[in-house]
Design an enzyme around this catalytic site. Structure first.
Site, PDB file in Angstrom:
ATOM      1  N   SER A 197      52.053 -14.235  16.778  1.00 59.56           N
ATOM      2  CA  SER A 197      51.280 -13.001  16.634  1.00 59.56           C
ATOM      3  C   SER A 197      50.503 -13.068  15.328  1.00 59.56           C
ATOM      4  O   SER A 197      49.691 -13.973  15.146  1.00 59.56           O
ATOM      5  CB  SER A 197      52.205 -11.776  16.696  1.00 59.56           C
ATOM      6  OG  SER A 197      51.445 -10.584  16.685  1.00 59.56           O
ATOM      7  N   THR A 198      50.760 -12.162  14.385  1.00 62.12           N
ATOM      8  CA  THR A 198      49.994 -12.116  13.134  1.00 62.12           C
ATOM      9  C   THR A 198      50.062 -13.454  12.402  1.00 62.12           C
ATOM     10  O   THR A 198      51.140 -13.942  12.098  1.00 62.12           O
ATOM     11  CB  THR A 198      50.540 -11.003  12.228  1.00 62.12           C
ATOM     12  OG1 THR A 198      50.614  -9.790  12.969  1.00 62.12           O
ATOM     13  CG2 THR A 198      49.659 -10.815  11.009  1.00 62.12           C
ATOM     14  N   HIS A 224      49.583 -12.912  20.673  1.00 59.47           N
ATOM     15  CA  HIS A 224      49.194 -11.515  20.787  1.00 59.47           C
ATOM     16  C   HIS A 224      47.730 -11.361  20.400  1.00 59.47           C
ATOM     17  O   HIS A 224      47.358 -11.526  19.237  1.00 59.47           O
ATOM     18  CB  HIS A 224      50.057 -10.638  19.873  1.00 59.47           C
ATOM     19  CG  HIS A 224      51.488 -10.591  20.280  1.00 59.47           C
ATOM     20  ND1 HIS A 224      52.474 -10.140  19.440  1.00 59.47           N
ATOM     21  CD2 HIS A 224      52.113 -10.922  21.438  1.00 59.47           C
ATOM     22  CE1 HIS A 224      53.641 -10.205  20.057  1.00 59.47           C
ATOM     23  NE2 HIS A 224      53.441 -10.685  21.270  1.00 59.47           N
ATOM     24  N   MET A 315      54.437 -10.170  13.588  1.00 62.24           N
ATOM     25  CA  MET A 315      55.134  -8.913  13.330  1.00 62.24           C
ATOM     26  C   MET A 315      55.890  -8.467  14.580  1.00 62.24           C
ATOM     27  O   MET A 315      55.453  -8.684  15.696  1.00 62.24           O
ATOM     28  CB  MET A 315      54.124  -7.841  12.912  1.00 62.24           C
ATOM     29  CG  MET A 315      54.753  -6.525  12.459  1.00 62.24           C
ATOM     30  SD  MET A 315      53.519  -5.371  11.807  1.00 62.24           S
ATOM     31  CE  MET A 315      53.064  -6.210  10.284  1.00 62.24           C
ATOM     32  N   ASP A 318      59.045  -9.560  19.429  1.00 62.90           N
ATOM     33  CA  ASP A 318      58.748 -10.167  20.721  1.00 62.90           C
ATOM     34  C   ASP A 318      59.094 -11.651  20.686  1.00 62.90           C
ATOM     35  O   ASP A 318      58.720 -12.374  19.756  1.00 62.90           O
ATOM     36  CB  ASP A 318      57.269  -9.973  21.050  1.00 62.90           C
ATOM     37  CG  ASP A 318      56.914 -10.412  22.458  1.00 62.90           C
ATOM     38  OD1 ASP A 318      57.814 -10.443  23.314  1.00 62.90           O
ATOM     39  OD2 ASP A 318      55.730 -10.714  22.702  1.00 62.90           O
TER      40      ASP A 318
END
Length: 390
Positions: A197-198, A224, A315, A318
């Site tokens: 993600s991030t 993401h 973050m 998940d």
């Protein structure tokens, strides 16, 4: 020669615009997004951390942002987005007209942001800051007295120190909960699944670039990111890595040495041992679609212990449940370590569940993956890191 990128803070009033800006910066090599904010008040407290500030002239408390910039000895470059004339905005905010980016009718926000980033990248470092062009503050509410105390600016990789990273779910020490794996004969590794993600686009570039050109398995990636940007990410990684990287399509059969990225807005699953990829619009998980857990569960159901799963910076949590399910079956799970993660939320959650066989710095992950597929045996329980190393 100008160096690429830097640290950027973005101030936009609308949530959808902030999300688009985040995604755009994520896929552009060399940039670190410090924050995307809706408030000039919060932004003013962070300006010393950025090389570049991009914000709307209508942002709430924009006067505090300008005051904070003027208080710095070495202020960042400004890019002030406005639908009004540059001269009017410059007089109001006490900046230079060239600091104002006029948004023309029909020009998308993404196009304007790309223009700003590309312009910054093209300039030599000595010409990027606008310190000499910041005019004295004379308007109401604008002045040095309202700015936070100046401090040494942080740039580039300095933003990825523990003190500068976001902390939700993630940079605090964890105490893993011990798990019991299913014992069994050594498994042949046949599938690599990755979640991020991030900070993920840059991390994915490092991992994929470090794998050998003759890598012997399909690679499925859930990052993401909304639609459009996943296609751009795939194109960027395709150019920068030894593999064919593409946005997955429903019905694709995953091939060895190819990487498939879940399209934004769709969950990606692997439906059979032949490697058939399925896409669906089932409800989001962890407020995400695509979700890493969805991919990992399907990998557990089809390939089981023949998988290697990697959870990179991001973050939230998940991927932790899916990684734990894979670990229980004897798959090999690798999590990125705290120090090299932009946010140690997702890999930290994997560590919390004791689902990681290895917790590694980003640059060591490709080698660890390669060894799993080369040896075709899982690491022994004795070789797993002790909880104290997490």
């Amino acid at each position: 020669m100008a160096r690429p990128g830097g640290a950027v803070i973005i101030g936009l009033s609308k949530s959808i615009d902030r999300q688009q800006a985040r995604d755009l910066v994520e896929v552009r090599s060399g940039w670190t997004l410090v924050a995307a904010l809706a408030s000039g008040r919060v932004m003013s407290e962070k300006v010393n951390r950025a090389d570049l500030l991009i914000f709307e002239d209508t942002l709430a408390h924009v006067d505090l942002v300008m005051a904070a910039v003027q208080a710095l000895e070495h202020p960042p470059t400004l890019a002030i987005l406005s639908t009004r004339s540059a001269g009017v905005v410059a007089r109001e905010l006490h900046c230079l007209p060239q600091d104002v980016i006029t948004l023309s009718p029909g020009v998308s926000l993404n196009a304007a942001l790309l223009r700003v980033l590309a312009s910054f990248e093209s300039k030599p470092p000595s010409e990027r800051a606008t310190a000499a062009g910041v005019t004295p503050a004379t308007g109401p509410g604008v002045g040095r007295s309202s700015a936070p105390p100046p401090s040494a600016p942080l740039t580039g990789r300095a933003m990825q120190t523990p003190g500068a990273r976001p902390t939700p779910t993630g940079n605090a020490p964890v105490t893993p909960t011990p798990r019991v794996r299913i014992a069994g004969p050594p498994a042949k590794r046949e599938l690599l699944v990755i979640g991020a993600s991030t900070g993920g686009p840059d991390a994915l570039g490092v991992v994929l670039a470090g794998l050998p050109r003759d890598f012997s398995a399909p690679i499925l990636i859930t990052q993401h990111m909304p639609s459009t940007f996943t296609e751009l990410l795939a194109a960027t990684l395709d150019r920068a890595t030894p593999f064919t990287v593409r946005e997955a399509k429903h019905g694709d059969v995953a091939k060895s040495g190819c990487a498939y990225i879940a399209p934004g807005g769709s969950h990606m699953v692997i439906t059979d041992r032949l490697g058939t990829i399925g896409l669906n619009d089932d409800p989001p998980e962890h407020n995400c679609r695509p979700s890493v857990d969805v991919l990992f569960r399907s990998a557990a159901a089809t390939f089981g212990r023949a998988c290697v799963a990697v959870v990179l910076t991001g973050m939230g949590s998940d991927g932790a449940l899916g990684a734990a399910g894979l670990a229980d079956l004897g798959a090999h799970v690798i999590a990125q370590d705290r120090d090299t993660s932009v946010v140690w939320g997702m890999p930290g959650a994997v560590a919390q569940r004791d689902a990681a066989d290895q917790i590694l710095p980003l640059k060591e992950i490709a080698t660890a993956i390669s060894l799993q597929f080369k040896r075709n045996v899982p690491s022994s329980t004795a070789s797993r890191r002790a909880p104290s190393s997490v």
